[in-house]
Design an enzyme around this catalytic site. Structure first.
Site, PDB file in Angstrom:
ATOM      1  N   SER A 185       0.956  -1.168  -0.013  1.00 56.33           N
ATOM      2  CA  SER A 185       0.123   0.120   0.047  1.00 56.33           C
ATOM      3  C   SER A 185       0.949   1.498   0.199  1.00 56.33           C
ATOM      4  O   SER A 185       1.895   1.020   0.260  1.00 56.33           O
ATOM      5  CB  SER A 185      -0.844  -0.274   1.167  1.00 56.33           C
ATOM      6  OG  SER A 185      -1.639   1.313   1.324  1.00 56.33           O
TER       7      SER A 185
ATOM      8  N   TYR B 100      -2.463   0.206  10.531  1.00 54.22           N
ATOM      9  CA  TYR B 100      -2.534  -0.308   9.230  1.00 54.22           C
ATOM     10  C   TYR B 100      -1.032  -0.194   8.836  1.00 54.22           C
ATOM     11  O   TYR B 100      -0.341  -0.984   7.872  1.00 54.22           O
ATOM     12  CB  TYR B 100      -3.627   0.171   8.432  1.00 54.22           C
ATOM     13  CG  TYR B 100      -3.742  -0.295   6.686  1.00 54.22           C
ATOM     14  CD1 TYR B 100      -3.984  -1.563   6.527  1.00 54.22           C
ATOM     15  CD2 TYR B 100      -3.263   0.597   5.714  1.00 54.22           C
ATOM     16  CE1 TYR B 100      -3.972  -1.752   5.300  1.00 54.22           C
ATOM     17  CE2 TYR B 100      -3.309   0.284   4.419  1.00 54.22           C
ATOM     18  CZ  TYR B 100      -3.710  -1.183   4.046  1.00 54.22           C
ATOM     19  OH  TYR B 100      -3.820  -1.404   2.945  1.00 54.22           O
TER      20      TYR B 100
END
Length: 231
Positions: free
Chosen positions: A134, A147
């Site tokens: 990501s 995250y």
């Protein structure tokens, strides 16, 4: 064998029941036999019916016994794509230890355990590991701490694996925000209106993954970064 030779090539894609994982499976099915990793039997079955030669690989990646049993049947694996993951948002002050543990369990530990279990099969094929990371694996923003931390750790895992297993190719993919069901939940959490045109199309990211996998064997695509243009 070069990466353009497609005879009897097998790819395992986790998170294939929906979103980006399903689109990656569709792309790779053009020249691979695809094992569709996930937990939703109905969705995996429907996708398998859509893709010739594909078959469901229904496994709970957080259950060690399930992973051991399922991987024991795989003697050779050309491509392993880790697309499964979770995203929970919250500030450091507001997020409890359970949220951080869930992030690391799904986004890192499950990836490490599955890769380790499949190393003999990957080595046998001179295979390729693709880690769907990501933009949060390159920078951390407020509210994304758990995250981002798990994705930073995933990048470190990929960097270590690449150096320790020189016969394998290891690619970390860092896409920006993607138009997926997960993204819809994130935007809802943020309190915004959902506009899919702001985000990357899953098929676009899937094509980038497919291009990396099909890169000729004399090159090693180590890292791919994609950002949405909003067009």
């Amino acid at each position: 064998m070069t990466s353009t030779d497609t005879t009897d090539r097998t790819a395992l894609v986790t998170g294939a029941s929906s979103g980006l994982g399903a689109d990656i499976a569709r792309d790779l099915a053009a020249d691979h036999r695809v094992l569709l990793g996930g937990r939703d039997a109905a969705r995996l079955g429907a996708l398998a019916g859509e893709l010739p030669g594909a078959e469901p690989w229904r496994v709970d990646l957080t259950a060690a016994d399930d992973v051991a049993e399922a991987t024991a049947r795989i003697g050779r694996l050309d491509v392993l794509v880790h697309s499964a993951g979770v995203c929970e948002l919250g500030s450091v002050a507001d997020s409890d230890s359970g949220q951080w543990r869930r992030a690391f369990e799904a986004n890192l530990f499950a990836v490490v355990d599955l890769t380790r279990a499949l190393l003999p099969a990957l080595r046998a094929a001179g295979g390729h590991v693709v880690l769907i990371n990501s933009g949060a694996g390159l920078r951390a923003n407020p509210g994304w701490g758990s995250y981002a931390a798990s994705k930073f750790a995933l990048r470190a895992f990929g960097d270590a694996l690449r150096q320790e297993e020189p016969e394998l190719r290891v690619t970390s993919v860092h896409p920006g925000r993607i138009d997926t069901p997960m993204q819809q939940a994130i935007v809802e959490h943020e309190g915004g209106a959902y506009d899919p045109g702001r985000f990357l199309a899953p098929a676009t990211v899937a094509r980038a993954v497919g291009n990396a996998v099909r890169t000729p064997a004399d090159a090693h695509p180590t890292e791919i970064v994609l950002r949405p243009t909003g067009r």
